[in-house]
Design a protein around this motif. Sequence first.
Motif, PDB file in Angstrom:
ATOM      1  N   VAL A 127       0.838  -1.200   0.000  1.00 20.28           N
ATOM      2  CA  VAL A 127       0.000   0.000   0.000  1.00 20.28           C
ATOM      3  C   VAL A 127       0.870   1.246   0.000  1.00 20.28           C
ATOM      4  O   VAL A 127       1.889   1.311   0.703  1.00 20.28           O
ATOM      5  N   THR A 128       0.463   2.234  -0.797  1.00 21.94           N
ATOM      6  CA  THR A 128       0.943   3.596  -0.629  1.00 21.94           C
ATOM      7  C   THR A 128      -0.288   4.489  -0.458  1.00 21.94           C
ATOM      8  O   THR A 128      -1.403   4.103  -0.818  1.00 21.94           O
ATOM      9  N   ASP A 138      18.567  11.364  -4.606  1.00 18.01           N
ATOM     10  CA  ASP A 138      17.916  10.655  -3.499  1.00 18.01           C
ATOM     11  C   ASP A 138      16.777  11.454  -2.862  1.00 18.01           C
ATOM     12  O   ASP A 138      16.164  10.985  -1.902  1.00 18.01           O
ATOM     13  N   ARG A 139      16.502  12.633  -3.384  1.00 20.93           N
ATOM     14  CA  ARG A 139      15.293  13.344  -2.933  1.00 20.93           C
ATOM     15  C   ARG A 139      14.024  12.684  -3.492  1.00 20.93           C
ATOM     16  O   ARG A 139      12.930  12.913  -2.987  1.00 20.93           O
ATOM     17  N   LEU A 140      14.160  11.921  -4.566  1.00 20.18           N
ATOM     18  CA  LEU A 140      13.008  11.292  -5.217  1.00 20.18           C
ATOM     19  C   LEU A 140      12.591  10.050  -4.446  1.00 20.18           C
ATOM     20  O   LEU A 140      13.357   9.094  -4.322  1.00 20.18           O
ATOM     21  N   VAL A 141      11.361  10.055  -3.934  1.00 13.31           N
ATOM     22  CA  VAL A 141      10.904   8.949  -3.102  1.00 13.31           C
ATOM     23  C   VAL A 141       9.710   8.216  -3.699  1.00 13.31           C
ATOM     24  O   VAL A 141       9.376   7.110  -3.279  1.00 13.31           O
ATOM     25  N   HIS A 142       9.058   8.809  -4.709  1.00 12.55           N
ATOM     26  CA  HIS A 142       7.849   8.187  -5.263  1.00 12.55           C
ATOM     27  C   HIS A 142       7.635   8.695  -6.680  1.00 12.55           C
ATOM     28  O   HIS A 142       7.940   9.853  -6.982  1.00 12.55           O
ATOM     29  N   GLU A 170       1.043   0.503   6.682  1.00  4.74           N
ATOM     30  CA  GLU A 170       2.424   0.137   6.379  1.00  4.74           C
ATOM     31  C   GLU A 170       2.889   0.742   5.057  1.00  4.74           C
ATOM     32  O   GLU A 170       3.691   0.161   4.334  1.00  4.74           O
ATOM     33  N   SER A 171       2.375   1.921   4.746  1.00  2.54           N
ATOM     34  CA  SER A 171       2.818   2.652   3.567  1.00  2.54           C
ATOM     35  C   SER A 171       4.083   3.425   3.901  1.00  2.54           C
ATOM     36  O   SER A 171       4.118   4.132   4.911  1.00  2.54           O
ATOM     37  N   PRO A 172       5.110   3.363   3.048  1.00  2.00           N
ATOM     38  CA  PRO A 172       6.331   4.112   3.336  1.00  2.00           C
ATOM     39  C   PRO A 172       6.189   5.603   3.088  1.00  2.00           C
ATOM     40  O   PRO A 172       7.001   6.388   3.570  1.00  2.00           O
ATOM     41  N   VAL A 173       5.158   5.997   2.309  1.00  2.00           N
ATOM     42  CA  VAL A 173       5.017   7.403   1.931  1.00  2.00           C
ATOM     43  C   VAL A 173       3.576   7.879   2.055  1.00  2.00           C
ATOM     44  O   VAL A 173       2.631   7.098   1.993  1.00  2.00           O
ATOM     45  N   PHE A 174       3.440   9.196   2.236  1.00  2.00           N
ATOM     46  CA  PHE A 174       2.173   9.883   2.003  1.00  2.00           C
ATOM     47  C   PHE A 174       2.481  11.022   1.052  1.00  2.00           C
ATOM     48  O   PHE A 174       3.287  11.908   1.356  1.00  2.00           O
ATOM     49  N   GLY A 175       1.859  11.010  -0.134  1.00  4.54           N
ATOM     50  CA  GLY A 175       2.232  11.956  -1.164  1.00  4.54           C
ATOM     51  C   GLY A 175       1.109  12.818  -1.678  1.00  4.54           C
ATOM     52  O   GLY A 175      -0.074  12.480  -1.568  1.00  4.54           O
ATOM     53  N   GLY A 176       1.509  13.950  -2.265  1.00  6.90           N
ATOM     54  CA  GLY A 176       0.565  14.864  -2.887  1.00  6.90           C
ATOM     55  C   GLY A 176       1.105  16.284  -2.858  1.00  6.90           C
ATOM     56  O   GLY A 176       2.217  16.541  -2.376  1.00  6.90           O
ATOM     57  N   VAL A 200       8.180  10.542  13.836  1.00  4.25           N
ATOM     58  CA  VAL A 200       7.701   9.626  14.869  1.00  4.25           C
ATOM     59  C   VAL A 200       7.089   8.374  14.238  1.00  4.25           C
ATOM     60  O   VAL A 200       7.299   7.247  14.714  1.00  4.25           O
ATOM     61  N   LEU A 201       6.357   8.556  13.145  1.00  6.41           N
ATOM     62  CA  LEU A 201       5.629   7.451  12.524  1.00  6.41           C
ATOM     63  C   LEU A 201       6.469   6.665  11.531  1.00  6.41           C
ATOM     64  O   LEU A 201       6.070   5.568  11.113  1.00  6.41           O
ATOM     65  N   GLY A 202       7.599   7.193  11.126  1.00  7.79           N
ATOM     66  CA  GLY A 202       8.431   6.496  10.163  1.00  7.79           C
ATOM     67  C   GLY A 202       7.873   6.507   8.754  1.00  7.79           C
ATOM     68  O   GLY A 202       8.118   5.587   7.965  1.00  7.79           O
ATOM     69  N   VAL A 203       7.114   7.557   8.419  1.00  3.24           N
ATOM     70  CA  VAL A 203       6.532   7.717   7.087  1.00  3.24           C
ATOM     71  C   VAL A 203       7.179   8.937   6.431  1.00  3.24           C
ATOM     72  O   VAL A 203       7.427   9.943   7.098  1.00  3.24           O
TER      73      VAL A 203
END
Length: 289
Positions: A59-60, A201-205, A97-103, A140-143
């Motif tokens: 999931v993302t 390495d700034r690119l995450v998604h 368990e999503s590594p990212v939240f994007g937008g 804190v959340l590791g996201v």
Amino acid sequence: MDIGISTFVWVSPFSSASFDILQKAKDIGYDVIEIAVEDRELIDWEALLKTCRNLGLKVTVSGAFGMDRDISSERPEIRANGLSYIIDCLEIANELESPVFGGPLYAAVGKTRLVSEAQKRQEREWCLENLHLAVRRAEVLGVTLALEPLNRFETDMINTIDQAIALVDEVKNDRLKILLDTFHSNIEEKDIPASILKLGDRLVHIQANENDRGTPGTGHLDWLGIRDALQTIGYQGSLVIETFGAPSKELARAASIWRPLAASADELAGEGFEFLKKTFCGRAAPLSG
């Protein structure tokens, strides 16, 4: 490299009544489902996590930034609501368990105006103030927060990779990185592969969308150049198709979606997967089901 698809391809807003699309994504062969959070109250999050685990789908999580979710708004209550929404979505991402939240974290989609330099500076300060608060929770959340530049017709704030880099670098936190959507980059960047190399390495998604937001592989994007650039920087994230098969009225207006982008959402999902899998992973997986 994992290949994913957004719930936006089939439905808006996504809800518990739409869980059938998770099976569709799995049957096509997708590794990842991207959950677009328009209204968190419509979704049974525990059931969603269980379903994705049972299907073997990663999931993302992506956001939907309407006018009431704008952390750079002149109105303090809207800025507060925007920050609250981002933090809510970080909590959801952690739960799923999503590594990212994007937008487009910085402003509302569809907010396009010609404003003074003084107002631009003030809105940027409000944005930065709230991003600093958001990354504390992300730590804190590791996201990781994934900030997405949008084209000039959808925002007047962050259109280019250079603008995104400047904002992210000002925050100076590894939990804030950049999401590149190839549809927007096709409008705003002179050379998408070069932009990817600049991001490093700034690119995450990645949201891997065609130049017209239709089926990947049917337009004029330099997909091979994009692939080679991603390989050069050692990109390890997902490639997610995000287009809009049945947008809500608000989403259609904000993203200027006035016509169907493919014969059907199912066709776009199936053909798009085949193209991305063959181009980026070296083989095309047969459809199942």
